[in-house]
Design a protein around this motif. Structure first.
Motif, PDB file in Angstrom:
ATOM      1  N   ARG A 119     -28.460  -9.761  30.308  1.00 22.58           N
ATOM      2  CA  ARG A 119     -29.091 -11.062  30.039  1.00 22.58           C
ATOM      3  C   ARG A 119     -29.648 -11.155  28.622  1.00 22.58           C
ATOM      4  NH1 ARG A 119     -34.612 -10.093  32.003  1.00 22.58           N
ATOM      5  NH2 ARG A 119     -35.205 -11.827  30.691  1.00 22.58           N
ATOM      6  N   LEU A 120     -29.333 -10.157  27.766  1.00 26.43           N
ATOM      7  CA  LEU A 120     -29.679 -10.154  26.343  1.00 26.43           C
ATOM      8  C   LEU A 120     -31.181 -10.274  26.099  1.00 26.43           C
ATOM      9  CD1 LEU A 120     -26.728 -12.247  24.835  1.00 26.43           C
ATOM     10  CD2 LEU A 120     -27.008  -9.768  24.888  1.00 26.43           C
TER      11      LEU A 120
ATOM     12  N   GLU B 204     -32.664 -24.468  20.350  1.00 27.85           N
ATOM     13  CA  GLU B 204     -32.610 -23.514  19.242  1.00 27.85           C
ATOM     14  C   GLU B 204     -33.717 -22.483  19.436  1.00 27.85           C
ATOM     15  OE1 GLU B 204     -33.245 -23.192  14.395  1.00 27.85           O
ATOM     16  OE2 GLU B 204     -32.958 -25.165  15.319  1.00 27.85           O
ATOM     17  N   ILE B 205     -33.320 -21.225  19.664  1.00 27.95           N
ATOM     18  CA  ILE B 205     -34.307 -20.166  19.878  1.00 27.95           C
ATOM     19  C   ILE B 205     -34.036 -18.960  18.976  1.00 27.95           C
ATOM     20  CG2 ILE B 205     -34.920 -20.828  22.236  1.00 27.95           C
ATOM     21  CD1 ILE B 205     -32.967 -18.705  23.252  1.00 27.95           C
ATOM     22  N   ALA B 206     -33.200 -19.152  17.977  1.00 25.74           N
ATOM     23  CA  ALA B 206     -32.910 -18.093  17.005  1.00 25.74           C
ATOM     24  C   ALA B 206     -32.332 -18.723  15.747  1.00 25.74           C
ATOM     25  CB  ALA B 206     -31.925 -17.075  17.585  1.00 25.74           C
TER      26      ALA B 206
ATOM     27  N   ALA C 130     -24.904 -16.157  14.474  1.00 25.24           N
ATOM     28  CA  ALA C 130     -23.572 -15.824  13.948  1.00 25.24           C
ATOM     29  C   ALA C 130     -23.311 -14.321  14.028  1.00 25.24           C
ATOM     30  CB  ALA C 130     -23.454 -16.307  12.505  1.00 25.24           C
ATOM     31  N   GLN C 131     -24.317 -13.519  13.706  1.00 24.11           N
ATOM     32  CA  GLN C 131     -24.148 -12.066  13.744  1.00 24.11           C
ATOM     33  C   GLN C 131     -23.913 -11.569  15.169  1.00 24.11           C
ATOM     34  OE1 GLN C 131     -27.564  -9.799  12.463  1.00 24.11           O
ATOM     35  NE2 GLN C 131     -26.411  -7.891  12.305  1.00 24.11           N
ATOM     36  N   LEU C 132     -24.717 -12.067  16.119  1.00 24.62           N
ATOM     37  CA  LEU C 132     -24.600 -11.575  17.492  1.00 24.62           C
ATOM     38  C   LEU C 132     -23.256 -11.959  18.106  1.00 24.62           C
ATOM     39  CD1 LEU C 132     -25.852 -10.113  19.881  1.00 24.62           C
ATOM     40  CD2 LEU C 132     -26.886 -12.281  20.590  1.00 24.62           C
ATOM     41  N   ARG C 133     -22.825 -13.197  17.928  1.00 26.99           N
ATOM     42  CA  ARG C 133     -21.554 -13.587  18.540  1.00 26.99           C
ATOM     43  C   ARG C 133     -20.396 -12.816  17.910  1.00 26.99           C
ATOM     44  NH1 ARG C 133     -21.733 -19.850  16.352  1.00 26.99           N
ATOM     45  NH2 ARG C 133     -21.142 -19.415  14.184  1.00 26.99           N
ATOM     46  N   GLN C 134     -20.490 -12.480  16.616  1.00 23.37           N
ATOM     47  CA  GLN C 134     -19.443 -11.698  15.972  1.00 23.37           C
ATOM     48  C   GLN C 134     -19.429 -10.272  16.507  1.00 23.37           C
ATOM     49  OE1 GLN C 134     -17.043 -12.747  13.374  1.00 23.37           O
ATOM     50  NE2 GLN C 134     -16.232 -10.903  14.364  1.00 23.37           N
ATOM     51  N   GLU C 135     -20.605  -9.669  16.637  1.00 20.03           N
ATOM     52  CA  GLU C 135     -20.677  -8.287  17.138  1.00 20.03           C
ATOM     53  C   GLU C 135     -20.208  -8.196  18.589  1.00 20.03           C
ATOM     54  OE1 GLU C 135     -24.098  -5.950  16.411  1.00 20.03           O
ATOM     55  OE2 GLU C 135     -24.261  -6.497  14.290  1.00 20.03           O
TER      56      GLU C 135
ATOM     57  N   LEU D 186     -16.921 -16.309  19.610  1.00 23.62           N
ATOM     58  CA  LEU D 186     -17.063 -16.978  18.310  1.00 23.62           C
ATOM     59  C   LEU D 186     -17.201 -18.488  18.442  1.00 23.62           C
ATOM     60  CD1 LEU D 186     -14.390 -14.944  16.312  1.00 23.62           C
ATOM     61  CD2 LEU D 186     -16.865 -14.563  16.430  1.00 23.62           C
ATOM     62  N   LYS D 187     -16.905 -19.028  19.612  1.00 27.16           N
ATOM     63  CA  LYS D 187     -17.029 -20.456  19.834  1.00 27.16           C
ATOM     64  C   LYS D 187     -18.420 -20.854  20.313  1.00 27.16           C
ATOM     65  CE  LYS D 187     -12.113 -20.890  21.084  1.00 27.16           C
ATOM     66  NZ  LYS D 187     -11.160 -21.325  22.153  1.00 27.16           N
ATOM     67  N   CYS D 188     -19.277 -19.873  20.580  1.00 20.86           N
ATOM     68  CA  CYS D 188     -20.617 -20.174  21.087  1.00 20.86           C
ATOM     69  C   CYS D 188     -21.435 -20.900  20.020  1.00 20.86           C
ATOM     70  CB  CYS D 188     -21.334 -18.889  21.500  1.00 20.86           C
ATOM     71  SG  CYS D 188     -20.584 -18.059  22.924  1.00 20.86           S
ATOM     72  N   ALA D 189     -22.005 -22.030  20.390  1.00 23.62           N
ATOM     73  CA  ALA D 189     -22.751 -22.844  19.441  1.00 23.62           C
ATOM     74  C   ALA D 189     -24.250 -22.601  19.482  1.00 23.62           C
ATOM     75  CB  ALA D 189     -22.474 -24.323  19.704  1.00 23.62           C
ATOM     76  N   SER D 190     -24.714 -21.820  20.446  1.00 19.23           N
ATOM     77  CA  SER D 190     -26.150 -21.560  20.590  1.00 19.23           C
ATOM     78  C   SER D 190     -26.347 -20.225  21.282  1.00 19.23           C
ATOM     79  CB  SER D 190     -26.821 -22.673  21.402  1.00 19.23           C
ATOM     80  OG  SER D 190     -26.366 -22.638  22.747  1.00 19.23           O
ATOM     81  N   MET D 191     -27.581 -19.715  21.225  1.00 23.63           N
ATOM     82  CA  MET D 191     -27.879 -18.475  21.934  1.00 23.63           C
ATOM     83  C   MET D 191     -27.728 -18.658  23.446  1.00 23.63           C
ATOM     84  SD  MET D 191     -28.410 -15.698  20.302  1.00 23.63           S
ATOM     85  CE  MET D 191     -28.998 -14.903  18.798  1.00 23.63           C
TER      86      MET D 191
END
Length: 366
Positions: free
Chosen positions: A210-211, A309-311, A317-322, A333-338
């Protein structure tokens, strides 16, 4: 993520952000809290508690300084707070039933100037038997509230908290602080290392799915329960400020945080790779069943989180790439929000377990 990976990634630069901004509660999240009985009017206000006149360092029972200060108020403010803090306790514990208020009293208010939420810890005492309980008053932060709700729905623990405008009221979560446990309990002759290692694997998995980030040893507690011929252990998160905020993937895995290395070493010593994978699978299965019982509430929360928006954008961008690199899954990479990242990550990690629950999976994919 395998525990053996920890041995090759003890990065000294892997530290959570020093200061996280507070995110306001949006109208959609506020409506969610009202719908589920989390929002209450006329409770204590955080700003009222900030009007203390002086403070003194609070020491523990061994005479050592803590991170807390006991604060004092002038007589008029104290009389007001004495009443409203007892009533707030009643709202938290008995849904506002004031029947027992006459036998309760405010014993002490402590303040922690460190950390993001700069909390106040309230001690309420029963005047008849001197038994006391605590709760916390903090600045309301949307990301922390998402963390509390996800903990409530997806962990084995239920969480009691209330919001009142820009104020957050949280129950005290009892247990042995993780750093104290490492220092004082790991050499106890009654300490069952294998059972604790199993729980650490499961806790690590719960946080990652759940990050929930920054689970350093002082941000969780350990509960010890006597069991048939031995003890069982439960690790509980107590700090939810870093829910889906950080950009580094490994900050959501407590196995990579240096404060937890003694627990990681214990786990690697007493569990083999197959056992670790078994316990990870067990926890994912349990999380899938918890998801099943809370599917409508969870979907509602994630729909709100999707638009919130919570980040900062660079951390998103970094988290979705990793995560895309880690799973070889470009859909991240298509995720627009946390909120999108959390939903995608839950699908990625729980997909196998959720195949056993086809109706839930269909509903969750809506």
């Amino acid at each position: 993520m395998h525990f053996p990976d920890t041995q090759s990634d003890h990065s000294p630069s892997l530290k959570p952000s020093r200061k996280k901004p507070m995110y306001k509660i949006g109208s959609a999240l506020r409506q969610f809290l009202q719908q589920h009985g989390r929002e209450k009017k006329y409770l204590v206000n955080y700003t009222d508690l900030r009007r203390f006149t002086y403070s003194s360092p609070l020491k523990d029972k061994h005479g050592k300084d803590t991170m807390w200060e006991t604060v004092s108020y002038d007589s008029r403010d104290w009389d007001y707070l004495r009443e409203v803090l007892v009533e707030t306790y009643a709202a938290l514990r008995t849904e506002g039933d004031l029947t027992f208020v006459p036998q309760l009293d405010l014993a002490r208010v402590d303040f922690c100037p460190f950390g993001n939420s700069q909390p106040f810890r309230i001690r309420i005492v029963n005047k008849f038997n001197d038994n006391y309980d605590h709760y916390y008053v903090k600045q309301a932060d949307a990301s922390r509230i998402y963390g509390l709700e996800l903990e409530h729905m997806l962990s084995p623990n239920r969480i009691t908290f209330l919001t009142s405008g820009d104020t957050l009221i949280e129950e005290h979560i009892p247990g042995i602080p993780g750093d104290v446990f490492i220092q004082q309990y790991m050499e106890d002759p009654n300490f069952n290392k294998i059972r604790f290692a199993k729980e650490f694997v499961k806790f690590n998995e719960r946080c990652f799915v759940r990050l929930l980030g920054d689970m350093r040893s002082y941000n969780f507690v350990v509960n010890i329960t006597p069991d048939v011929e031995d003890y069982q252990y439960r690790i509980r998160a107590i700090d939810f400020d870093q829910q889906s905020y950080e950009g580094r993937k490994n900050l959501y895995l407590c196995q990579f945080l240096k404060e937890n290395y003694p627990l990681v070493e214990l786990t690697l010593k007493h569990l083999n790779k197959d056992s670790i994978e078994q316990y990870q699978a067990e926890e994912r299965t349990l999380m899938s069943f918890r998801l099943a019982t809370s599917r409508y509430r969870l979907k509602h929360l994630l729909d709100i989180m999707h638009k919130d928006e919570i980040a900062p954008p660079e951390k998103l961008a970094q988290l979705r790439q990793e995560l895309a690199d880690h799973y070889h899954e470009p859909h991240f990479l298509k995720c627009a929000s946390m909120g999108d990242v959390v939903k995608m990550h839950m699908k990625q990690t729980l997909r196998k377990s959720m195949k056993l629950l086809p109706r839930v999976r269909a509903r969750y994919d809506d």
